[in-house]
Design a protein around this motif. Structure first.
Motif, PDB file in Angstrom:
ATOM      1  N   ALA A  34       0.830  -1.210   0.000  1.00  0.00           N
ATOM      2  CA  ALA A  34       0.000   0.000   0.000  1.00  0.00           C
ATOM      3  C   ALA A  34       0.863   1.260   0.000  1.00  0.00           C
ATOM      4  N   ALA A  35       1.957   1.227   0.763  1.00  0.00           N
ATOM      5  CA  ALA A  35       2.864   2.378   0.775  1.00  0.00           C
ATOM      6  C   ALA A  35       3.495   2.577  -0.597  1.00  0.00           C
ATOM      7  N   LEU A  36       3.830   1.475  -1.253  1.00  0.00           N
ATOM      8  CA  LEU A  36       4.424   1.585  -2.584  1.00  0.00           C
ATOM      9  C   LEU A  36       3.402   2.118  -3.588  1.00  0.00           C
ATOM     10  N   ASP A  37       2.156   1.681  -3.482  1.00  0.00           N
ATOM     11  CA  ASP A  37       1.110   2.206  -4.361  1.00  0.00           C
ATOM     12  C   ASP A  37       0.985   3.720  -4.212  1.00  0.00           C
ATOM     13  N   ALA A  38       1.172   4.201  -2.985  1.00  0.00           N
ATOM     14  CA  ALA A  38       1.023   5.630  -2.711  1.00  0.00           C
ATOM     15  C   ALA A  38       2.241   6.439  -3.126  1.00  0.00           C
ATOM     16  N   HIS A  39       3.458   5.876  -2.959  1.00  0.00           N
ATOM     17  CA  HIS A  39       4.687   6.654  -3.123  1.00  0.00           C
ATOM     18  C   HIS A  39       5.578   6.210  -4.282  1.00  0.00           C
ATOM     19  N   LEU A  40       5.361   5.023  -4.831  1.00  0.00           N
ATOM     20  CA  LEU A  40       6.066   4.464  -5.995  1.00  0.00           C
ATOM     21  C   LEU A  40       7.502   4.045  -5.714  1.00  0.00           C
ATOM     22  N   VAL A  41       8.168   4.727  -4.777  1.00  0.00           N
ATOM     23  CA  VAL A  41       9.542   4.390  -4.394  1.00  0.00           C
ATOM     24  C   VAL A  41       9.632   4.401  -2.871  1.00  0.00           C
ATOM     25  N   LEU A  42      10.158   3.301  -2.287  1.00  0.00           N
ATOM     26  CA  LEU A  42      10.347   3.212  -0.842  1.00  0.00           C
ATOM     27  C   LEU A  42      11.824   3.010  -0.536  1.00  0.00           C
ATOM     28  N   VAL A  43      12.350   3.778   0.407  1.00  0.00           N
ATOM     29  CA  VAL A  43      13.742   3.679   0.835  1.00  0.00           C
ATOM     30  C   VAL A  43      13.758   3.079   2.231  1.00  0.00           C
ATOM     31  N   THR A 206      -4.042  -0.897  -8.532  1.00  0.00           N
ATOM     32  CA  THR A 206      -4.597   0.448  -8.373  1.00  0.00           C
ATOM     33  C   THR A 206      -5.452   0.902  -9.549  1.00  0.00           C
ATOM     34  N   GLY A 207      -5.293   0.267 -10.703  1.00  0.00           N
ATOM     35  CA  GLY A 207      -5.985   0.706 -11.910  1.00  0.00           C
ATOM     36  C   GLY A 207      -5.304   1.856 -12.621  1.00  0.00           C
ATOM     37  N   ARG A 208      -4.228   2.391 -12.055  1.00  0.00           N
ATOM     38  CA  ARG A 208      -3.527   3.500 -12.727  1.00  0.00           C
ATOM     39  C   ARG A 208      -2.822   2.987 -13.979  1.00  0.00           C
ATOM     40  N   ARG A 209      -2.741   3.838 -14.985  1.00  0.00           N
ATOM     41  CA  ARG A 209      -2.115   3.475 -16.249  1.00  0.00           C
ATOM     42  C   ARG A 209      -0.822   4.250 -16.431  1.00  0.00           C
ATOM     43  N   SER A 210       0.129   3.616 -17.075  1.00  0.00           N
ATOM     44  CA  SER A 210       1.419   4.257 -17.317  1.00  0.00           C
ATOM     45  C   SER A 210       1.790   4.111 -18.779  1.00  0.00           C
ATOM     46  N   VAL A 211       2.682   4.997 -19.236  1.00  0.00           N
ATOM     47  CA  VAL A 211       3.261   4.899 -20.574  1.00  0.00           C
ATOM     48  C   VAL A 211       4.485   3.999 -20.435  1.00  0.00           C
ATOM     49  N   TYR A 212       4.397   2.788 -20.991  1.00  0.00           N
ATOM     50  CA  TYR A 212       5.401   1.760 -20.729  1.00  0.00           C
ATOM     51  C   TYR A 212       6.458   1.765 -21.836  1.00  0.00           C
ATOM     52  N   ILE A 213       7.397   2.703 -21.725  1.00  0.00           N
ATOM     53  CA  ILE A 213       8.496   2.827 -22.679  1.00  0.00           C
ATOM     54  C   ILE A 213       9.729   3.299 -21.929  1.00  0.00           C
ATOM     55  N   SER A 214      10.898   3.154 -22.559  1.00  0.00           N
ATOM     56  CA  SER A 214      12.138   3.646 -21.964  1.00  0.00           C
ATOM     57  C   SER A 214      13.141   3.919 -23.076  1.00  0.00           C
ATOM     58  N   THR A 215      14.241   4.571 -22.721  1.00  0.00           N
ATOM     59  CA  THR A 215      15.242   4.882 -23.745  1.00  0.00           C
ATOM     60  C   THR A 215      16.136   3.686 -24.051  1.00  0.00           C
ATOM     61  N   LEU A 216      16.434   2.830 -23.066  1.00  0.00           N
ATOM     62  CA  LEU A 216      17.387   1.753 -23.282  1.00  0.00           C
ATOM     63  C   LEU A 216      16.805   0.589 -24.074  1.00  0.00           C
ATOM     64  N   ASN A 217      15.571   0.198 -23.777  1.00  0.00           N
ATOM     65  CA  ASN A 217      15.060  -1.055 -24.295  1.00  0.00           C
ATOM     66  C   ASN A 217      13.897  -0.936 -25.276  1.00  0.00           C
ATOM     67  N   THR A 218      13.287   0.234 -25.393  1.00  0.00           N
ATOM     68  CA  THR A 218      12.185   0.396 -26.340  1.00  0.00           C
ATOM     69  C   THR A 218      12.753   0.680 -27.725  1.00  0.00           C
ATOM     70  N   LYS A 219      12.414  -0.169 -28.690  1.00  0.00           N
ATOM     71  CA  LYS A 219      13.002  -0.067 -30.022  1.00  0.00           C
ATOM     72  C   LYS A 219      12.089   0.625 -31.031  1.00  0.00           C
ATOM     73  N   GLN A 220      10.822   0.258 -31.065  1.00  0.00           N
ATOM     74  CA  GLN A 220       9.926   0.861 -32.058  1.00  0.00           C
ATOM     75  C   GLN A 220       8.472   0.598 -31.703  1.00  0.00           C
ATOM     76  N   ILE A 221       7.624   1.577 -32.003  1.00  0.00           N
ATOM     77  CA  ILE A 221       6.181   1.359 -31.994  1.00  0.00           C
ATOM     78  C   ILE A 221       5.863   0.617 -33.289  1.00  0.00           C
ATOM     79  N   VAL A 222       5.468  -0.628 -33.190  1.00  0.00           N
ATOM     80  CA  VAL A 222       5.385  -1.475 -34.385  1.00  0.00           C
ATOM     81  C   VAL A 222       4.237  -1.076 -35.302  1.00  0.00           C
ATOM     82  N   ASP A 223       3.289  -0.288 -34.811  1.00  0.00           N
ATOM     83  CA  ASP A 223       2.150   0.136 -35.617  1.00  0.00           C
ATOM     84  C   ASP A 223       2.416   1.431 -36.376  1.00  0.00           C
ATOM     85  N   LEU A 224       3.622   1.987 -36.249  1.00  0.00           N
ATOM     86  CA  LEU A 224       3.986   3.216 -36.936  1.00  0.00           C
ATOM     87  C   LEU A 224       5.236   2.990 -37.784  1.00  0.00           C
TER      88      LEU A 224
END
Length: 299
Positions: A34-43, A206-224
Motif C-alpha cells: 500500500a505504501a508503494l502504491d502511494a509513493h512508488l519508491v520506498l527507501v 490500483t488501476g492507474r495506467r502508465s506509458v510503458y516505454i524507456s530509452t534503453l530497451n524500447t526499439k519501435q512502436i510497431v504500428d507506426l
C-alpha cells in the motif's frame, strides 16, 4: 513501521522499522504494498543488513523472483541476484555496469513476463558522491495527456529488446523474441530477449495506467513507420528526468530501495570510475503475465 514521504520530492518515502527478511507476516507485506502504491519508491533504512538468502527471501514476499539468465554478473550461488558494480577483481568484473550514465529503463521490459517490483541495495557507494539513481513517474505522464491522446496511445504496440552488447551475457536458450499470445502457457519466467507489449500498461492493484516505454530497451512502436515511431517516443520520453515527476536518490550504505517497475523508469548518474560502487538487485515479476495489459478502454 514508519513511512515518511521524502520532503520536497515528487515521489518516494523513507521506511524505518521494517525487518528485511522473508518471514514477515502478510499484513506487513500488504502495508508495504500500500505504501508503494502511494509513493512508488520506498527507501528502507535502519534495518539489519540482510544476508543474500534473506535479501532474496524478502523479494519473494512480493512475487516470483526469476533468475537473471546471466552467464556472468550474477551472484554465483543465487543467479536471481544481480550484482551491479564497476569493480574489477583479479582482472574480472564482479558484476554488470560501469561508472558512466545509465539511461532510462525498467527492468525486464524485453521479456514477455515483465517486472512488478525492483529491489536494489547499496553495499558500497562512491565516497565523493555520484551514482544517484533517478526515478521518473510514468503514471503522471499518462495522466497529463489529453483524453484523445490517451485513446490513440492505447492502440499502439511496442517492441522492447535487450540493449546491444548484452546478448552474449544471456544464456543462449533464453534468447529470442517471445510475446504473449504466441505460447503463453510455455513461457518460462526467464524467457526472451525481445518482445512486443502494448504501449500503455495498467497497474492491476490500483488501476492507474502508465506509458510503458524507456530509452534503453524500447526499439519501435510497431504500428507506426520508423520515423513516426521515433518522433512519438522522443516526445513521450522528454518527460523522463523532469524535476516535477522525478526523485533522485542519494545512496547511503545499507539502503534498500523498492520501486514500482510498471509505473516508473529509472536511470543512474555517473560517478568517479576510480571509486567503488557495489549494489545487489532482485526483481519480482507478475504471477499472471497478462496482468499489466488489461484490455479496458482508455479513461
Amino acid at each position: 513501521m514508519d513511512v515518511t514521504p521524502i520532503p520536497g520530492a515528487a515521489l518516494g518515502a523513507v521506511v524505518h522499522g521494517a525487518r528485511v527478511t522473508g518471514d514477515m507476516d502478510q499484513a506487513r507485506c500488504e502495508e508495504i504494498r500500500a505504501a508503494l502504491d502511494a509513493h512508488l519508491v520506498l527507501v528502507f533504512r535502519g534495518h539489519e543488513t540482510p544476508s543474500y538468502e534473506e535479501f532474496l527471501a524478502f523479494g519473494r514476499r512480493f512475487g516470483h523472483i526469476p533468475k537473471t539468465g546471466l552467464t556472468s554478473g550474477a551472484h554465483p550461488g543465487h543467479n536471481e541476484i544481480l550484482i551491479v558494480s564497476n569493480v574489477v577483481e583479479d582482472g574480472r568484473r564482479i558484476g554488470v555496469g560501469d561508472a558512466g550514465w545509465m539511461g532510462w529503463h525498467t527492468d525486464y521490459s524485453f521479456r514477455p513476463r515483465v517486472s512488478q517490483f525492483g529491489f536494489l541495495e547499496a553495499l558500497e557507494v562512491p565516497a565523493s558522491g555520484g551514482g544517484e539513481t533517478l526515478f521518473t513517474d510514468m503514471y503522471a505522464l499518462y495522466e497529463s495527456l489529453p483524453p484523445e491522446e490517451r485513446r490513440r496511445l492505447h492502440s499502439y504496440r511496442v517492441r522492447h529488446a535487450l540493449r546491444t552488447g548484452y546478448e552474449e551475457t544471456i544464456e543462449e536458450e533464453l534468447q529470442g523474441e517471445v510475446s504473449l499470445g504466441e505460447r503463453t502457457g510455455r513461457i518460462r519466467p526467464e524467457d526472451g530477449t525481445s518482445t512486443v507489449h502494448p504501449l500503455i500498461a495498467r497497474n492491476p492493484r490500483t488501476g492507474r495506467r502508465s506509458v510503458y516505454i524507456s530509452t534503453l530497451n524500447t526499439k519501435q512502436i510497431v504500428d507506426l513507420a520508423p520515423a513516426g515511431s521515433r518522433k512519438l517516443l522522443d516526445d513521450l520520453l522528454a518527460h523522463a528526468g523532469d524535476p516535477r515527476y522525478t526523485y533522485a536518490h542519494t545512496w547511503q550504505p545499507g539502503d534498500i530501495v523498492m520501486w514500482d517497475q510498471l509505473g516508473t523508469i529509472h536511470a543512474k548518474r555517473p560517478f568517479d570510475p576510480a571509486e567503488r560502487r557495489v549494489m545487489r538487485q532482485v526483481v519480482s515479476i507478475f504471477d499472471d503475465p497478462a496482468a499489466p495489459w488489461s484490455a479496458e478502454a482508455a479513461a
